[in-house]
Design a protein around this motif. Structure first.
Motif, PDB file in Angstrom:
ATOM      1  N   VAL A 245      11.142  -7.749   0.164  1.00 37.59           N
ATOM      2  CA  VAL A 245      11.094  -7.534  -1.286  1.00 37.59           C
ATOM      3  C   VAL A 245       9.928  -6.601  -1.565  1.00 37.59           C
ATOM      4  N   VAL A 246      10.239  -5.348  -1.886  1.00 35.37           N
ATOM      5  CA  VAL A 246       9.218  -4.315  -2.075  1.00 35.37           C
ATOM      6  C   VAL A 246       9.136  -3.973  -3.557  1.00 35.37           C
ATOM      7  N   VAL A 247       7.924  -3.916  -4.081  1.00 36.87           N
ATOM      8  CA  VAL A 247       7.687  -3.529  -5.461  1.00 36.87           C
ATOM      9  C   VAL A 247       6.652  -2.422  -5.484  1.00 36.87           C
ATOM     10  N   ARG A 248       6.554  -1.768  -6.628  1.00 36.29           N
ATOM     11  CA  ARG A 248       5.517  -0.754  -6.827  1.00 36.29           C
ATOM     12  C   ARG A 248       4.334  -1.408  -7.533  1.00 36.29           C
ATOM     13  N   GLY A 249       3.179  -1.352  -6.928  1.00 40.32           N
ATOM     14  CA  GLY A 249       2.021  -1.974  -7.536  1.00 40.32           C
ATOM     15  C   GLY A 249       0.774  -1.721  -6.715  1.00 40.32           C
ATOM     16  N   ASP A 250      -0.315  -2.349  -7.160  1.00 42.64           N
ATOM     17  CA  ASP A 250      -1.601  -2.264  -6.480  1.00 42.64           C
ATOM     18  C   ASP A 250      -1.657  -3.376  -5.447  1.00 42.64           C
ATOM     19  N   GLY A 251      -1.619  -3.010  -4.172  1.00 40.87           N
ATOM     20  CA  GLY A 251      -1.562  -4.001  -3.112  1.00 40.87           C
ATOM     21  C   GLY A 251      -2.764  -4.932  -3.090  1.00 40.87           C
ATOM     22  N   THR A 252      -3.966  -4.400  -3.302  1.00 32.83           N
ATOM     23  CA  THR A 252      -5.171  -5.232  -3.276  1.00 32.83           C
ATOM     24  C   THR A 252      -5.142  -6.273  -4.386  1.00 32.83           C
ATOM     25  N   GLN A 253      -4.761  -5.831  -5.577  1.00 32.93           N
ATOM     26  CA  GLN A 253      -4.732  -6.771  -6.703  1.00 32.93           C
ATOM     27  C   GLN A 253      -3.622  -7.806  -6.536  1.00 32.93           C
ATOM     28  N   LEU A 254      -2.449  -7.402  -6.054  1.00 31.81           N
ATOM     29  CA  LEU A 254      -1.375  -8.369  -5.839  1.00 31.81           C
ATOM     30  C   LEU A 254      -1.745  -9.365  -4.749  1.00 31.81           C
TER      31      LEU A 254
ATOM     32  N   GLU B  14     -10.332  -2.948 -19.590  1.00 27.17           N
ATOM     33  CA  GLU B  14     -10.426  -1.532 -19.950  1.00 27.17           C
ATOM     34  C   GLU B  14      -9.127  -0.785 -19.667  1.00 27.17           C
ATOM     35  N   GLY B  15      -8.212  -1.441 -18.944  1.00 28.96           N
ATOM     36  CA  GLY B  15      -6.946  -0.797 -18.640  1.00 28.96           C
ATOM     37  C   GLY B  15      -7.068   0.325 -17.641  1.00 28.96           C
ATOM     38  N   GLN B  16      -7.893   0.158 -16.635  1.00 30.20           N
ATOM     39  CA  GLN B  16      -8.045   1.208 -15.623  1.00 30.20           C
ATOM     40  C   GLN B  16      -6.738   1.396 -14.864  1.00 30.20           C
ATOM     41  N   PRO B  17      -6.423   2.628 -14.471  1.00 33.96           N
ATOM     42  CA  PRO B  17      -5.147   2.901 -13.790  1.00 33.96           C
ATOM     43  C   PRO B  17      -5.013   2.106 -12.499  1.00 33.96           C
ATOM     44  N   LEU B  18      -3.756   1.676 -12.232  1.00 35.46           N
ATOM     45  CA  LEU B  18      -3.472   0.957 -10.998  1.00 35.46           C
ATOM     46  C   LEU B  18      -3.341   1.941  -9.833  1.00 35.46           C
ATOM     47  N   LYS B  19      -3.740   1.494  -8.669  1.00 36.03           N
ATOM     48  CA  LYS B  19      -3.508   2.276  -7.455  1.00 36.03           C
ATOM     49  C   LYS B  19      -2.129   1.905  -6.931  1.00 36.03           C
ATOM     50  N   VAL B  20      -1.133   2.562  -7.521  1.00 34.62           N
ATOM     51  CA  VAL B  20       0.251   2.156  -7.304  1.00 34.62           C
ATOM     52  C   VAL B  20       0.751   2.655  -5.955  1.00 34.62           C
ATOM     53  N   GLY B  21       1.416   1.769  -5.242  1.00 35.59           N
ATOM     54  CA  GLY B  21       2.065   2.095  -3.982  1.00 35.59           C
ATOM     55  C   GLY B  21       3.128   1.055  -3.696  1.00 35.59           C
ATOM     56  N   ASP B  22       3.860   1.238  -2.598  1.00 33.00           N
ATOM     57  CA  ASP B  22       4.873   0.269  -2.204  1.00 33.00           C
ATOM     58  C   ASP B  22       4.187  -0.955  -1.599  1.00 33.00           C
ATOM     59  N   VAL B  23       4.521  -2.129  -2.130  1.00 35.39           N
ATOM     60  CA  VAL B  23       3.924  -3.381  -1.652  1.00 35.39           C
ATOM     61  C   VAL B  23       5.057  -4.291  -1.206  1.00 35.39           C
ATOM     62  N   ASP B  24       5.014  -4.715   0.056  1.00 38.15           N
ATOM     63  CA  ASP B  24       5.995  -5.645   0.599  1.00 38.15           C
ATOM     64  C   ASP B  24       5.508  -7.066   0.311  1.00 38.15           C
ATOM     65  N   LEU B  25       6.128  -7.719  -0.665  1.00 40.72           N
ATOM     66  CA  LEU B  25       5.677  -9.049  -1.056  1.00 40.72           C
ATOM     67  C   LEU B  25       5.934 -10.078   0.034  1.00 40.72           C
ATOM     68  N   THR B  26       6.969  -9.891   0.832  1.00 41.71           N
ATOM     69  CA  THR B  26       7.224 -10.859   1.908  1.00 41.71           C
ATOM     70  C   THR B  26       6.106 -10.816   2.952  1.00 41.71           C
TER      71      THR B  26
END
Length: 531
Positions: A375-384, A335-347
């Motif tokens: 390595v920080v990206v903008r994204g949904d932390g729970t989904q990542l 459905e393309g629901q909006p992401l809960k975007v925030g800073d996510v530290d992938l490391t």
């Protein structure tokens, strides 16, 4: 060839192969070739006609000069000497006359530009003596230039040779050639430019057709809602012409495809809505089943077989709950629901997720390859987190004890973040790679090798992530003897969820596999697309 980023390199145009040239280029070249052939044919005909005309004209003048020379050179009775034919009246500048007696030249010369008499060389005399006295004009080259010569046996026994220079004729023909070359070249240039402009204008409808086809080829028609509003302009879609008929047929085809896509989208929406509604409705009875099962186990006493049966009911209800959660997550992603975007530290995310997997599978060798800087990206932390958990669970379920699983995080040159999960298991079957991210796709090792049914795992599952249920991912069977059996339960949704989450973040996920090395690479942009 395909690259890691999914780009393809288009084949280049080979100028040595005419079939790869533009159609307008070939038409211009064909038209120019025909014009060159026509100009060449006209030039040859004109040259031959002019040469014949000038030769006849020269032969007429030569015949008249020969007649004057023979008449003037007639011996005079009582005069032992013979008049010089070159002294005859009416002979023009450049005229050559010679008298041959008994096979030898007795007198020879030509009139120079100042009207003076010039002699000939001995080699010229040999050429004159070799002429046949039949009155037929022939071309010969003398020391003074090219001449048109004729030798006639005079009634008084002498052979009178008369010649006229060919320089004027050759100059006229050379001027004709240069004139035709210059005029033809100029005409070809002008016609080429005009023809190019006209052909380009005429081919404009075909370019419009190509542009429309190119736009349609770049549309993502495989999934999602597609607005196929591209059409051939009405000026290029007249059925009365060849190009117009093609444009009209292309518009009809696009209309049919658009209708089919709308019908497909409508059907997909119905199916998705049904899956979402059914999954939502199943959550309540499944929760009740799990709750009552746990209550019964705590309050009632069963035989050992009863305990096993009840444990089986509870495990299957938990598995079905996980499947329902996965279906709901996929429905929300579709459905393309909006992401809960925030800073996510992938490391940090990689460290936490790998630590969880170490607890679940201490018999695997879990390694981390992390940069010095986060390595920080903008994204949904729970989904990542679920993406990484699914990939690690996928590696855990389908490799045997002692397998090394390496999780890497890096920053690429273009600023995007790359997360890799690599194991040294037996790899994925090549025929399954193409559909590994499809929903409910599972490769069943038992069907290909019944003897390995109890020892080969299907690389198609994923473990639940924190706060959400994860499904199973798609993959190929591992062949290690200590692999986890397929009874662990996979639904074939884990890798599908990974791909959907990564694409929702504007990234890509790819897999490469060979015996001894399987790697999943997730590439995330620095900034995710807006909802």
């Amino acid at each position: 060839m395909p690259t890691l980023s999914g780009e393809t390199r288009a084949p280049g145009r080979d100028w040595r192969n005419p079939s790869t040239w533009h159609l307008r280029t070939r038409l211009v070249l064909v038209a120019m070739a025909l014009l060159v052939a026509i100009c060449g044919a006209v030039g040859l005909f004109s040259y031959a006609s002019m040469d014949l005309f000038l030769t006849r004209q020269l032969d007429t003048q030569l015949d008249q000069a020969s007649g004057r020379a023979r008449e003037f050179g007639r011996p005079v009775p009582g005069n032992p000497g013979r008049p010089d034919p070159l002294e005859a009246r009416g002979q023009g500048v450049g005229t050559l006359n010679a008298r041959i007696l008994d096979g030898a030249v007795s007198s020879a010369g030509f009139l120079a530009g100042d009207a003076s008499r010039k002699g000939l060389s001995p080699d010229d005399n040999h050429v004159l003596v070799a002429l046949t006295p039949n009155g037929v004009p022939v071309d010969r080259t003398l020391s003074t230039g090219a001449y048109r010569l004729t030798a006639v046996q005079a009634p008084y026994g002498d052979v009178i040779v008369t010649g006229l220079p060919l320089a004027e004729k050759q100059n006229t023909l050379a001027s004709l050639v240069w004139t035709m070359v210059v005029v033809s070249a100029g005409g070809l240039v002008l016609i080429g430019l005009a023809g190019t402009a006209l052909i380009r204008r005429t081919m404009k409808p075909l370019e419009q057709l190509s542009e429309v086809a190119t736009k349609v080829s770049r549309l993502p028609l495989d999934a999602g809602e597609v607005a196929l509003a591209v059409r051939v302009p009405a000026s290029a879609a007249h059925p009365g012409t060849e190009v117009g008929s093609v444009g009209y047929a292309l518009n009809q085809m696009l209309e049919n495809v658009s209708n089919a896509l709308e019908a497909r989208q409508h059907s997909e929406m119905k199916v998705r809505q049904f899956v979402a509604d059914a999954s939502h409705e199943l959550r309540t009875p499944l929760t009740a089943i799990r709750g009552y099962t746990e209550l019964i186990r705590m309050t009632e006493h069963f035989t050992p077989d009863g305990q096993k049966s009840l444990a089986r009911v509870q495990s299957q209800s938990e598995r079905m709950t996980t499947l329902v959660e996965d279906l709901l997550l996929l429905a929300r992603l579709d459905e393309g629901q909006p992401l809960k975007v925030g800073d996510v530290d992938l490391t940090q995310l990689a460290i936490e997720t790998v630590s969880d997997e170490k607890v679940m599978a201490p018999d695997r060798i879990w390694q981390l390859e992390l940069p010095e800087e986060p390595v920080v990206v903008r994204g949904d932390g729970t989904q990542l987190h679920q993406v990484l958990a699914n990939l690690l669970s996928n590696a855990r379920k389908h490799t045997g004890p002692g397998t090394t699983v390496v999780t890497g995080v890096m920053r690429s040159a273009d600023g995007s973040a790359v997360v890799t999960v690599t194991d040294n298991g037996s790899g994925i079957a090549p025929e399954f790679i193409g559909r590994i991210f499809a929903r409910f796709a599972r490769a069943d090792a038992a069907r290909r090798n019944p003897a390995a049914a109890t020892t080969a795992a299907v690389r198609s599952g994923a473990a639940p992530a924190a706060g959400a249920g994860t499904g199973a991912s798609a993959g190929a069977p591992a062949t290690t003897a200590a692999a986890v059996p397929t009874a662990e339960g996979t639904s074939g949704l884990g890798l599908s969820i990974v791909q959907s989450i990564v694409e929702a973040h504007g990234g890509t996920v790819e897999v490469t596999s060979r015996p001894g090395r399987t790697e999943f690479a997730v590439r995330l942009p620095a900034t995710p697309p807006s909802a």
